[in-house]
Each structure stands twice: as C-alpha cells, then as structure tokens.
Write a protein that holds these residues in place. Sequence first.
Motif, PDB file in Angstrom:
ATOM      1  N   ARG A   1       0.932 -11.529   8.940  1.00  0.00           N
ATOM      2  CA  ARG A   1       1.424 -10.231   8.479  1.00  0.00           C
ATOM      3  C   ARG A   1       2.757 -10.355   7.738  1.00  0.00           C
ATOM      4  O   ARG A   1       3.681  -9.570   7.961  1.00  0.00           O
ATOM      5  N   CYS A   2       2.832 -11.338   6.851  1.00  0.00           N
ATOM      6  CA  CYS A   2       4.065 -11.507   6.084  1.00  0.00           C
ATOM      7  C   CYS A   2       4.057 -10.624   4.849  1.00  0.00           C
ATOM      8  O   CYS A   2       5.091 -10.430   4.214  1.00  0.00           O
ATOM      9  N   TYR A   3       2.881 -10.118   4.504  1.00  0.00           N
ATOM     10  CA  TYR A   3       2.688  -9.256   3.328  1.00  0.00           C
ATOM     11  C   TYR A   3       2.960  -9.944   2.001  1.00  0.00           C
ATOM     12  O   TYR A   3       3.275  -9.291   1.010  1.00  0.00           O
ATOM     13  N   ALA A   4       2.873 -11.274   1.987  1.00  0.00           N
ATOM     14  CA  ALA A   4       3.063 -11.989   0.713  1.00  0.00           C
ATOM     15  C   ALA A   4       1.976 -11.588  -0.274  1.00  0.00           C
ATOM     16  O   ALA A   4       2.228 -11.448  -1.467  1.00  0.00           O
ATOM     17  N   CYS A   5       0.744 -11.357   0.234  1.00  0.00           N
ATOM     18  CA  CYS A   5      -0.354 -10.974  -0.657  1.00  0.00           C
ATOM     19  C   CYS A   5      -0.041  -9.647  -1.329  1.00  0.00           C
ATOM     20  O   CYS A   5      -0.286  -9.454  -2.510  1.00  0.00           O
ATOM     21  N   ARG A   6       0.529  -8.745  -0.551  1.00  0.00           N
ATOM     22  CA  ARG A   6       0.879  -7.446  -1.107  1.00  0.00           C
ATOM     23  C   ARG A   6       2.014  -7.593  -2.121  1.00  0.00           C
ATOM     24  O   ARG A   6       1.991  -7.032  -3.202  1.00  0.00           O
ATOM     25  N   ASN A   7       3.030  -8.375  -1.765  1.00  0.00           N
ATOM     26  CA  ASN A   7       4.186  -8.487  -2.648  1.00  0.00           C
ATOM     27  C   ASN A   7       3.857  -9.194  -3.955  1.00  0.00           C
ATOM     28  O   ASN A   7       4.455  -8.909  -4.983  1.00  0.00           O
ATOM     29  N   ALA A   8       2.908 -10.134  -3.900  1.00  0.00           N
ATOM     30  CA  ALA A   8       2.564 -10.870  -5.113  1.00  0.00           C
ATOM     31  C   ALA A   8       1.685 -10.041  -6.030  1.00  0.00           C
ATOM     32  O   ALA A   8       1.535 -10.342  -7.202  1.00  0.00           O
ATOM     33  N   CYS A   9       1.085  -8.973  -5.491  1.00  0.00           N
ATOM     34  CA  CYS A   9       0.091  -8.216  -6.233  1.00  0.00           C
ATOM     35  C   CYS A   9       0.745  -7.195  -7.161  1.00  0.00           C
ATOM     36  O   CYS A   9       1.547  -6.383  -6.722  1.00  0.00           O
ATOM     37  N   PRO A  10       0.410  -7.228  -8.451  1.00  0.00           N
ATOM     38  CA  PRO A  10       0.993  -6.259  -9.370  1.00  0.00           C
ATOM     39  C   PRO A  10       0.508  -4.828  -9.132  1.00  0.00           C
ATOM     40  O   PRO A  10       1.108  -3.882  -9.618  1.00  0.00           O
ATOM     41  N   LEU A  11      -0.573  -4.675  -8.382  1.00  0.00           N
ATOM     42  CA  LEU A  11      -1.084  -3.334  -8.110  1.00  0.00           C
ATOM     43  C   LEU A  11      -0.299  -2.648  -7.007  1.00  0.00           C
ATOM     44  O   LEU A  11      -0.299  -1.432  -6.875  1.00  0.00           O
ATOM     45  N   CYS A  12       0.361  -3.433  -6.169  1.00  0.00           N
ATOM     46  CA  CYS A  12       1.037  -2.885  -5.001  1.00  0.00           C
ATOM     47  C   CYS A  12       2.466  -2.524  -5.347  1.00  0.00           C
ATOM     48  O   CYS A  12       3.380  -3.327  -5.175  1.00  0.00           O
ATOM     49  N   TYR A  13       2.642  -1.317  -5.875  1.00  0.00           N
ATOM     50  CA  TYR A  13       3.996  -0.932  -6.265  1.00  0.00           C
ATOM     51  C   TYR A  13       4.453   0.362  -5.601  1.00  0.00           C
ATOM     52  O   TYR A  13       5.434   0.975  -6.014  1.00  0.00           O
ATOM     53  N   CYS A  14       3.751   0.834  -4.579  1.00  0.00           N
ATOM     54  CA  CYS A  14       4.192   2.065  -3.915  1.00  0.00           C
ATOM     55  C   CYS A  14       5.636   1.901  -3.436  1.00  0.00           C
ATOM     56  O   CYS A  14       5.988   0.856  -2.920  1.00  0.00           O
ATOM     57  N   PRO A  15       6.462   2.941  -3.586  1.00  0.00           N
ATOM     58  CA  PRO A  15       7.848   2.839  -3.122  1.00  0.00           C
ATOM     59  C   PRO A  15       7.912   2.496  -1.631  1.00  0.00           C
ATOM     60  O   PRO A  15       8.726   1.681  -1.210  1.00  0.00           O
ATOM     61  N   THR A  16       7.058   3.132  -0.836  1.00  0.00           N
ATOM     62  CA  THR A  16       6.952   2.723   0.557  1.00  0.00           C
ATOM     63  C   THR A  16       5.494   2.433   0.855  1.00  0.00           C
ATOM     64  O   THR A  16       4.644   3.312   0.736  1.00  0.00           O
ATOM     65  N   CYS A  17       5.229   1.202   1.203  1.00  0.00           N
ATOM     66  CA  CYS A  17       3.854   0.794   1.496  1.00  0.00           C
ATOM     67  C   CYS A  17       3.411   1.411   2.818  1.00  0.00           C
ATOM     68  O   CYS A  17       4.229   1.607   3.723  1.00  0.00           O
ATOM     69  N   PHE A  18       2.107   1.686   2.944  1.00  0.00           N
ATOM     70  CA  PHE A  18       1.631   2.314   4.184  1.00  0.00           C
ATOM     71  C   PHE A  18       1.930   1.477   5.419  1.00  0.00           C
ATOM     72  O   PHE A  18       2.105   2.015   6.501  1.00  0.00           O
ATOM     73  N   VAL A  19       2.030   0.169   5.250  1.00  0.00           N
ATOM     74  CA  VAL A  19       2.311  -0.653   6.439  1.00  0.00           C
ATOM     75  C   VAL A  19       3.779  -0.564   6.861  1.00  0.00           C
ATOM     76  O   VAL A  19       4.128  -0.904   7.982  1.00  0.00           O
ATOM     77  N   ASP A  20       4.634  -0.134   5.929  1.00  0.00           N
ATOM     78  CA  ASP A  20       6.059  -0.022   6.256  1.00  0.00           C
ATOM     79  C   ASP A  20       6.442   1.367   6.757  1.00  0.00           C
ATOM     80  O   ASP A  20       7.535   1.560   7.258  1.00  0.00           O
ATOM     81  N   GLU A  21       5.534   2.317   6.572  1.00  0.00           N
ATOM     82  CA  GLU A  21       5.804   3.672   7.030  1.00  0.00           C
ATOM     83  C   GLU A  21       5.913   3.678   8.549  1.00  0.00           C
ATOM     84  O   GLU A  21       5.133   3.033   9.239  1.00  0.00           O
ATOM     85  N   SER A  22       6.881   4.451   9.064  1.00  0.00           N
ATOM     86  CA  SER A  22       6.917   4.562  10.519  1.00  0.00           C
ATOM     87  C   SER A  22       6.690   5.995  10.984  1.00  0.00           C
ATOM     88  O   SER A  22       6.475   6.245  12.156  1.00  0.00           O
ATOM     89  N   ARG A  23       6.746   6.942  10.054  1.00  0.00           N
ATOM     90  CA  ARG A  23       6.479   8.325  10.416  1.00  0.00           C
ATOM     91  C   ARG A  23       5.506   8.951   9.446  1.00  0.00           C
ATOM     92  O   ARG A  23       5.920   9.407   8.393  1.00  0.00           O
ATOM     93  N   PRO A  24       4.234   8.964   9.679  1.00  0.00           N
ATOM     94  CA  PRO A  24       3.561   8.400  10.843  1.00  0.00           C
ATOM     95  C   PRO A  24       3.357   6.895  10.664  1.00  0.00           C
ATOM     96  O   PRO A  24       3.373   6.408   9.545  1.00  0.00           O
ATOM     97  N   GLN A  25       3.149   6.242  11.747  1.00  0.00           N
ATOM     98  CA  GLN A  25       2.863   4.816  11.658  1.00  0.00           C
ATOM     99  C   GLN A  25       1.363   4.647  11.509  1.00  0.00           C
ATOM    100  O   GLN A  25       0.608   4.783  12.466  1.00  0.00           O
ATOM    101  N   TRP A  26       0.939   4.367  10.303  1.00  0.00           N
ATOM    102  CA  TRP A  26      -0.500   4.271  10.028  1.00  0.00           C
ATOM    103  C   TRP A  26      -1.114   3.069  10.709  1.00  0.00           C
ATOM    104  O   TRP A  26      -2.294   3.038  11.037  1.00  0.00           O
ATOM    105  N   CYS A  27      -0.291   2.049  10.850  1.00  0.00           N
ATOM    106  CA  CYS A  27      -0.846   0.760  11.224  1.00  0.00           C
ATOM    107  C   CYS A  27       0.201   0.023  12.050  1.00  0.00           C
ATOM    108  O   CYS A  27       1.375  -0.012  11.670  1.00  0.00           O
ATOM    109  N   GLY A  28      -0.187  -0.482  13.220  1.00  0.00           N
ATOM    110  CA  GLY A  28       0.748  -1.185  14.091  1.00  0.00           C
ATOM    111  C   GLY A  28       1.355  -2.382  13.378  1.00  0.00           C
ATOM    112  O   GLY A  28       0.758  -2.941  12.480  1.00  0.00           O
ATOM    113  N   LYS A  29       2.556  -2.750  13.781  1.00  0.00           N
ATOM    114  CA  LYS A  29       3.256  -3.778  13.032  1.00  0.00           C
ATOM    115  C   LYS A  29       3.144  -5.176  13.653  1.00  0.00           C
ATOM    116  O   LYS A  29       3.694  -6.138  13.118  1.00  0.00           O
TER     117      LYS A  29
END
Lengths: 51, 315
Positions: B207-235
């Motif tokens: 869960r280092c999220y390197a795949c997400r960071n390397a991806c040009p498609l992943c540019y959301c200001p806050t990724c769903f995995v980093d959201e804590s309110r609500p927490q969509w996905c356990g960390k």
Amino acid sequence: MEHMGVEPGRLSFSWISSAESTKFVEVVKDVTATVKALGPNNNFKKAAKVA
Amino acid sequence: MLGYIDKIREISKRLLDEGRVDMIIGFRKGTIPMMNEPCFVKNSGELSTLVWDSNCGINLANYLTDRKEKIGIVAKGCDSRNIVTHIIENKIKREKLVIIGIPCKGMIDKRKVAGMFENGIDDITEEDNILRVKSRGVETSLKKSDLLQENCELCIHRNPVIYDELAGPLVEEQKDVDRYADVRRIEAMTAPEKWEYFKDLISPCIRCYACRNACPLCYCPTCFVDESRPQWCGKGQDEIDTRTFHFLRAYHCAGRCTDCGACERACPVGIKVRQFTSKLNKDCLDMFGWEAGLSPDQRPPLDTYKPADPGDFIK
C-alpha cells in the motif's frame, strides 16, 4: 467486478423511474432472491473489525 | 532509439532559446542503472543532463497536470496518448504545449534484467537492439527485444499520436499482437478462482501507492484512499482494504488507461497491476470500440451517451 472474482449475481444494476413502483418491487424481490441463493458474502469480509 | 537524444537536445535548445517554452520535461540519468528519472530543464545550459534510452518508461504526462507554464515535453506513444487524455479532461491546454514526439521501440523491463544478474548491475549500455550489462566486471550482451516490458511487447501505438516536433522517423507499428491473452486466461476462470487469483496477485502489496502516483490519470487533489472523512477504505494492510484499493484504482482508469505500464514499473514489489486495467481496456475496445487518447476530438465512452451503448446488464 466479476472479472476480479465477485460472484455473478451479487451486483445488479437497474434503471427505475420514481413512477415505476411495481418495477421497483419486482427488481428488489428479484435481487433479494438471487443474493439469498448465493448465500452470505464471505469475500468482502474483514477478519477483524476496525475500531 | 539512442540517436534521438541529439535531436531532443537540439529541439529543446531551439525551443528554450526562442522562448517558446519555459521548460522542457524530459529524462535524466538516474542514480542507479535502468532508473532514468524525469527532469525539468529551464535553461539551455542544462540540456546535457537530458538522456534518452530504453529506461525511460515513466509516463511524463503525469507532470503536466494543471501546469500553467509553456512546456516542451518529450513524449513516447503512450505519453502522447496520456497528453491527449489530459487535454480532453481539461488538465492542460494544448496551446501551452510543444510536444517532442519520440517514435518508441519499447522500454526494457528492469526486473527481467535485474533478475538475470545475481551480483547486481554496475552499468548498462545499449546499441540498437543490443544491451551490454556489466556485473562485477563481467560484460554480457543481451537482446533488447527479448527483455521488453510486457505492455511494450503488446504495444500497437509506438508512434506519438500528437506532436509538434519529431526526434526521429516514425517507426513501424507492431501488427498481429495478441494484446489480451492474459485477460482471456482470467476470464476463463470460475468466480472463486478469479478471487484467489487476484488475492495472490496483490498479496505482496504494501500500500505504498506508487502505482497511483506514477499514473498520469490519478490527479485527484485528494485521492479516495487518503480521505479520512469518510474513510472509504482502511489504511492498513488488511487484505480486503488492499483489494478495495486495487479495484477502485482500476475503475478510475476505465476508458482512460493507455496501458503505458508506469504503474507496473513503479511497483516496488513487482505486482502486475496491469492485470486489473487490461480487462477494462479490453471491455472498452469490445463494447465501445474505444482506445484511450487517440484523438483530442473524440469524447471518451464514459462521458457520452449513444443509443447503441450496450446496456444488457441493466435490469
């Protein structure tokens, strides 16, 4: 989702207008029956409950 | 491929000197072999740091998101398709860009090469199709075409789809490539087998999220995995949370993924994360005849409605 291993039938989509109450009932009955037939979903269950 | 660098530097120098761009995004040599890193060159004195070889697998379109400067960008086939996707999604303006197109012959799979030398690799040089690998003073010659990244082996868009300058003559596209053999193999499995297959596939994930960071498609200001309110996905590294992350990451790429392989390349534990996106790419092609990023004038299937769109899954 099915490609990644979720059982076929576990997930359904439908398009029901707010005026189609009978269709809503039908779909709900249908989905409930399919899911009941599949049994409890053990795939997406966490081992320990997160506080 | 090696000859490109002189041309890249020449074009970059002209662009910078004429003031047509504020910076060039390209590659420079990394600190260890086979790990070229992206770099931003802002004055023509630094152009000698730019390199081009078969280790430039990272997708440079990733560095364009919401940039306001005038940018010259070095782009392989896949990078150019992601630039198109960026333009379609209003993440960059075409007028801000000068695209230096690279007709690409594929990038080498650093894991395949590293796996062949247990004493580590001191240096690697290349010439046409030959890689010369130095390991503890011993030099070995390898054929580059045997060691391509999987997505490069299966690539049918080697030439950039949009460009303003070209670093070399266009290359011949690969034909008769069976791009979805892996997907069909998984499709043939039963549901529990598929579940187990993906469980094994992602079991090393940290869960280092390197795949997400390397991806040009992943540019959301806050990724769903980093959201804590609500927490969509356990960390944590709970299997189900990890799976949720991979499922959702893949879905966010639906109809947008160009199969550039940056995710797989970035993964520190070597998970074949393309196994998730390949299926979506195949479905997009089968159902909508769509391959992402081929033209800035076409809207992607997920934001257009056509009466002929397949809808059998809707009850």
